[in-house]
Write an enzyme that holds these catalytic residues in place. Sequence first.
Site, short mmCIF file in Angstrom:
data_model
loop_
_atom_site.label_atom_id
_atom_site.label_comp_id
_atom_site.label_asym_id
_atom_site.label_seq_id
_atom_site.Cartn_x
_atom_site.Cartn_y
_atom_site.Cartn_z
N HIS A 33 0.83 -1.26 -0.26
CA HIS A 33 0.38 -0.43 -0.16
C HIS A 33 1.01 1.05 -0.65
CE1 HIS A 33 -2.68 -2.60 1.90
NE2 HIS A 33 -3.61 -2.68 1.35
N ARG A 59 -6.45 6.18 0.55
CA ARG A 59 -6.36 5.68 1.74
C ARG A 59 -5.09 5.80 2.32
NH1 ARG A 59 -7.14 -0.63 -0.98
NH2 ARG A 59 -5.86 0.03 -2.55
N ASP A 226 -13.78 -5.63 -6.64
CA ASP A 226 -13.16 -5.72 -5.28
C ASP A 226 -13.94 -4.09 -4.73
OD1 ASP A 226 -11.79 -5.47 -2.72
OD2 ASP A 226 -9.67 -5.02 -4.26
N GLU A 252 -16.19 -8.72 -5.09
CA GLU A 252 -15.85 -8.79 -3.91
C GLU A 252 -15.39 -8.36 -2.46
OE1 GLU A 252 -10.94 -9.13 -3.76
OE2 GLU A 252 -11.55 -10.12 -4.96
N GLU A 280 -10.12 -11.83 2.81
CA GLU A 280 -8.84 -10.91 3.09
C GLU A 280 -8.41 -10.36 4.04
OE1 GLU A 280 -6.95 -7.06 0.80
OE2 GLU A 280 -8.71 -7.83 -0.19
N HIS A 329 -5.66 -13.91 -1.22
CA HIS A 329 -5.21 -12.72 -1.86
C HIS A 329 -3.66 -12.24 -2.39
CE1 HIS A 329 -3.95 -8.36 -0.91
NE2 HIS A 329 -4.86 -8.21 -1.25
N GLU A 349 -4.52 -14.77 -8.22
CA GLU A 349 -3.82 -13.21 -7.82
C GLU A 349 -2.56 -12.53 -8.43
OE1 GLU A 349 -5.82 -9.12 -5.89
OE2 GLU A 349 -5.08 -11.29 -4.44
#
EC number: 4.2.1.90
Length: 405
Positions: A33, A59, A226, A252, A280, A329, A349
Site C-alpha cells: 500500500h 487511503r 473489489d 468481492e 482478504e 489474496h 491473483e
Amino acid sequence: MENIMTLPKIKQVRAWFTGGATAEKGAGGGDYHDQGANHWIDDHIATPMSKYRDYEQSRQSFGINVLGTLIVEVEAENGQTGFAVSTAGEMGCFIVEKHLNRFIEGKCVSDIKLIHDQMLNATLYYSGSGGLVMNTISCVDLALWDLFGKVVGLPVYKLLGGAVRDEIQFYATGARPDLAKEMGFIGGKMPTHWGPHDGDAGIRKDAAMVADMREKCGEDFWLMLDCWMSQDVNYAIKLAHACAPYNLKWIEECLPPQQYEGYRELKHNAPAGMMVTSGEHHGTLQSFRTLSENGIDIMQPDVGWCGGLTTLVEIAAIAKSRGQLVVPHGSSVYSHHAVITFTNTPFSEFLMTSPDCSTMRPQFDPILLNEPVPVNGRIHKSVLDKPGFGVELNRDCNLKRPYSH
C-alpha cells in the site's frame, strides 16, 4: 538401516522493519500500500473511511501505510537462514523479539506446526480475531517454511506434497483490466470508487466503469469488482444487479469481515451466475470456517495475514470440503508455492504494483530479490524450483532492527 537426515535446531530469530509512518512515502516492499504519488492503488478507492470526506480521496490519508514492512529471519545452527515479509512493521518486531522468540529458538527446523500452535495460543489474549499479531505470526510461519525448504534443499511446494498442475494462471488486480488482457491475464479486477454515502449515483458511476471496461475487453475476458469492505448489504445487492448486464464474474469483499449474515444475504440475492467472494481481511481459521458456512463462493485469505502457510493449508481443506474455491489474496511467492498444490485453486491473483498498471513489477519490490512475475499471465512450476520460497532478501533496503533479545 537407511540413514535419516539429521535436522538442525533453530539458533536465533531476528526481526527488522522498513517503511512505515516515519519513512518517506513510497517505500513499497511487504507493505504494497505504501506507494508514491499518482499511483492507482491510492486513487479515490472506496473504503470504510470514504464516508468521511476528509479521508475519501486517498487511503494513505487515513494511514493505510503507517505500519510498514516486517522482515523475520530465522537462523539454524548450521548457519542457514530463512526469511519472510509481511505488513506489521516496528510493532511486529517487538512481538517477535520480545514474545514469540521463546517458541522458536531451540526447536528443530521441522517443528513448524508446534511453533505455530504455541504462537497462536500464547497470543490469544491480545490477538483477538487477527490483525497485527496475526500478520506477525504469519511472517514467522512463512520464514520457518523458507528455512525448512533451504535446509532440506526443496522448494516449499514440494514440502506440501508437490504440484497438481504445471503452471499457475493469473488474473490481474488493478485499474486497467484492458492492459491486463494485453499482457495475457485471464481477467482483471478493478477497485470500486463509490459507496453507500454516494447513493444511487455511486452505483451508476461504478456500473458505468464496468460497462466501459467490458466494451474495451470484449465478452470473454473476466471482469471483477473489489469493494474493499466499503458497502452495506443493500448497496452491494444493488451494485451487483447494476453490473450484471456486463457479465461481472464476481463481486468481492463488499462488507466488513465479521458481517457473516450479511454475506449470506448478499449471496442469496446476488444475480444468477455472479460469485460472491471474501476473506482478504479475515484473520483466523474459525472466521474462514464461518465464512464458508455462509455460502461464499471463493475464499480469499492473505497468507501473510491469516496465520501463514500453515493456516492457509487448513483453509483450503475447509473450502474443498464444501466444494468452494480458495484463491488467496495476491501474496507473490508465498501464495504461489501453496496454490500450485491445491486442487481447488484453478487460478490465482497478481497485484499490479506499477503506478498506471502498464508494466509488470514484482509485488514486493524492492524488498525481495529474484521475485518472479507472470509471463503471458502464467508462472510455470519450474520457476519455483529453488529451495524454500526461492527469493532473497534485499539487504540494501533501509532495514532497522529496533529490538533484540
